[in-house]
Design a protein around this motif. Structure first.
Motif, PDB file in Angstrom:
ATOM      1  N   LEU A  36      15.894  76.295   6.701  1.00  0.00           N
ATOM      2  CA  LEU A  36      14.492  76.344   6.271  1.00  0.00           C
ATOM      3  C   LEU A  36      13.538  76.460   7.455  1.00  0.00           C
ATOM      4  O   LEU A  36      12.327  76.499   7.282  1.00  0.00           O
ATOM      5  CB  LEU A  36      14.155  75.096   5.448  1.00  0.00           C
ATOM      6  N   GLY A  37      14.096  76.482   8.683  1.00  0.00           N
ATOM      7  CA  GLY A  37      13.271  76.598   9.877  1.00  0.00           C
ATOM      8  C   GLY A  37      12.856  75.269  10.477  1.00  0.00           C
ATOM      9  O   GLY A  37      12.190  75.233  11.505  1.00  0.00           O
ATOM     10  N   GLY A  38      13.235  74.161   9.823  1.00  0.00           N
ATOM     11  CA  GLY A  38      12.959  72.833  10.361  1.00  0.00           C
ATOM     12  C   GLY A  38      14.104  72.385  11.268  1.00  0.00           C
ATOM     13  O   GLY A  38      15.012  73.167  11.579  1.00  0.00           O
ATOM     14  N   TRP A  39      14.077  71.129  11.660  1.00  0.00           N
ATOM     15  CA  TRP A  39      15.098  70.582  12.556  1.00  0.00           C
ATOM     16  C   TRP A  39      15.807  69.414  11.889  1.00  0.00           C
ATOM     17  O   TRP A  39      15.164  68.558  11.292  1.00  0.00           O
ATOM     18  CB  TRP A  39      14.474  70.145  13.877  1.00  0.00           C
ATOM     19  N   THR A  40      17.132  69.377  12.024  1.00  0.00           N
ATOM     20  CA  THR A  40      17.962  68.335  11.427  1.00  0.00           C
ATOM     21  C   THR A  40      18.697  67.583  12.528  1.00  0.00           C
ATOM     22  O   THR A  40      19.288  68.205  13.420  1.00  0.00           O
ATOM     23  CB  THR A  40      18.994  68.957  10.457  1.00  0.00           C
ATOM     24  N   ASN A  41      18.660  66.239  12.470  1.00  0.00           N
ATOM     25  CA  ASN A  41      19.357  65.427  13.468  1.00  0.00           C
ATOM     26  C   ASN A  41      20.870  65.505  13.280  1.00  0.00           C
ATOM     27  O   ASN A  41      21.367  65.376  12.162  1.00  0.00           O
ATOM     28  CB  ASN A  41      18.928  63.960  13.361  1.00  0.00           C
ATOM     29  N   LEU A  42      21.584  65.684  14.392  1.00  0.00           N
ATOM     30  CA  LEU A  42      23.049  65.709  14.384  1.00  0.00           C
ATOM     31  C   LEU A  42      23.640  64.463  15.022  1.00  0.00           C
ATOM     32  O   LEU A  42      24.707  64.004  14.632  1.00  0.00           O
ATOM     33  CB  LEU A  42      23.557  66.939  15.142  1.00  0.00           C
ATOM     34  N   ASP A  43      22.974  63.946  16.028  1.00  0.00           N
ATOM     35  CA  ASP A  43      23.411  62.730  16.710  1.00  0.00           C
ATOM     36  C   ASP A  43      22.174  62.069  17.284  1.00  0.00           C
ATOM     37  O   ASP A  43      21.178  62.746  17.574  1.00  0.00           O
ATOM     38  CB  ASP A  43      24.410  63.069  17.827  1.00  0.00           C
ATOM     39  N   GLU A  44      22.225  60.742  17.420  1.00  0.00           N
ATOM     40  CA  GLU A  44      21.090  60.022  17.995  1.00  0.00           C
ATOM     41  C   GLU A  44      21.546  58.732  18.625  1.00  0.00           C
ATOM     42  O   GLU A  44      22.630  58.228  18.331  1.00  0.00           O
ATOM     43  CB  GLU A  44      20.016  59.775  16.948  1.00  0.00           C
ATOM     44  N   ALA A  45      20.709  58.214  19.512  1.00  0.00           N
ATOM     45  CA  ALA A  45      21.023  56.961  20.204  1.00  0.00           C
ATOM     46  C   ALA A  45      19.724  56.270  20.585  1.00  0.00           C
ATOM     47  O   ALA A  45      18.704  56.920  20.820  1.00  0.00           O
ATOM     48  CB  ALA A  45      21.850  57.235  21.457  1.00  0.00           C
ATOM     49  N   SER A  46      19.768  54.936  20.642  1.00  0.00           N
ATOM     50  CA  SER A  46      18.640  54.119  21.098  1.00  0.00           C
ATOM     51  C   SER A  46      19.151  53.159  22.149  1.00  0.00           C
ATOM     52  O   SER A  46      20.263  52.639  22.037  1.00  0.00           O
ATOM     53  CB  SER A  46      18.032  53.328  19.934  1.00  0.00           C
ATOM     54  N   TRP A  47      18.334  52.891  23.178  1.00  0.00           N
ATOM     55  CA  TRP A  47      18.765  51.999  24.251  1.00  0.00           C
ATOM     56  C   TRP A  47      17.557  51.523  25.049  1.00  0.00           C
ATOM     57  O   TRP A  47      16.449  52.006  24.869  1.00  0.00           O
ATOM     58  CB  TRP A  47      19.769  52.705  25.171  1.00  0.00           C
ATOM     59  N   SER A  48      17.791  50.564  25.927  1.00  0.00           N
ATOM     60  CA  SER A  48      16.790  50.061  26.857  1.00  0.00           C
ATOM     61  C   SER A  48      17.297  50.253  28.277  1.00  0.00           C
ATOM     62  O   SER A  48      18.508  50.240  28.519  1.00  0.00           O
ATOM     63  CB  SER A  48      16.537  48.571  26.629  1.00  0.00           C
ATOM     64  N   GLY A  49      16.352  50.413  29.206  1.00  0.00           N
ATOM     65  CA  GLY A  49      16.725  50.448  30.613  1.00  0.00           C
ATOM     66  C   GLY A  49      17.103  51.824  31.125  1.00  0.00           C
ATOM     67  O   GLY A  49      16.896  52.838  30.474  1.00  0.00           O
ATOM     68  N   ASN A  50      17.690  51.823  32.328  1.00  0.00           N
ATOM     69  CA  ASN A  50      18.022  53.053  33.038  1.00  0.00           C
ATOM     70  C   ASN A  50      19.480  53.416  32.823  1.00  0.00           C
ATOM     71  O   ASN A  50      20.372  52.672  33.219  1.00  0.00           O
ATOM     72  CB  ASN A  50      17.773  52.875  34.543  1.00  0.00           C
ATOM     73  N   THR A  51      19.712  54.549  32.190  1.00  0.00           N
ATOM     74  CA  THR A  51      21.089  54.987  31.936  1.00  0.00           C
ATOM     75  C   THR A  51      21.078  56.456  31.540  1.00  0.00           C
ATOM     76  O   THR A  51      20.032  57.089  31.438  1.00  0.00           O
ATOM     77  CB  THR A  51      21.753  54.129  30.837  1.00  0.00           C
ATOM     78  N   SER A  52      22.248  56.994  31.305  1.00  0.00           N
ATOM     79  CA  SER A  52      22.403  58.335  30.733  1.00  0.00           C
ATOM     80  C   SER A  52      23.191  58.215  29.442  1.00  0.00           C
ATOM     81  O   SER A  52      24.187  57.496  29.395  1.00  0.00           O
ATOM     82  CB  SER A  52      23.138  59.264  31.700  1.00  0.00           C
ATOM     83  N   VAL A  53      22.747  58.909  28.418  1.00  0.00           N
ATOM     84  CA  VAL A  53      23.400  58.885  27.113  1.00  0.00           C
ATOM     85  C   VAL A  53      23.726  60.318  26.715  1.00  0.00           C
ATOM     86  O   VAL A  53      22.860  61.197  26.777  1.00  0.00           O
ATOM     87  CB  VAL A  53      22.489  58.227  26.054  1.00  0.00           C
TER      88      VAL A  53
END
Length: 88
Positions: A36-53
């Motif tokens: 439909l031209g919109g965007w759908t989430n495939l993966d997600e993450a939440s965190w605090s601080g300094n890191t790489s996900v």
């Protein structure tokens, strides 16, 4: 937020908060452009601080889709990666 790329049968995008405030909270998503031209989430993450996900999606061989990544900070700032069309 890195531009999504292909690694084997995976689409990946990396959210990096190194060097940012250690007290910040973060949320990142990997998305694909839907029919439909919109965007759908495939993966997600939440965190605090300094890191790489690493955000990952197992794609179907032969499919061609357009992907992007978004990272949001708890204060409302966000960054959207470049989009990339990938064939699995």
């Amino acid at each position: 937020m890195s531009t999504p790329g292909k690694s084997g049968s995976y689409v990946r995008s990396t959210a990096t908060t190194a060097g940012c405030s250690g007290s910040s909270r973060w949320h990142a998503v990997l998305q694909w452009r839907n029919f439909l031209g919109g965007w759908t989430n495939l993966d997600e993450a939440s965190w605090s601080g300094n890191t790489s996900v690493s955000l990952t999606y197992v794609c179907t061989p032969g499919e061609t889709e357009t992907y992007r990544g978004i990272i949001d900070r708890s204060d409302g700032q966000s960054k959207i990666s470049l989009t990339r069309t990938i064939t699995c």
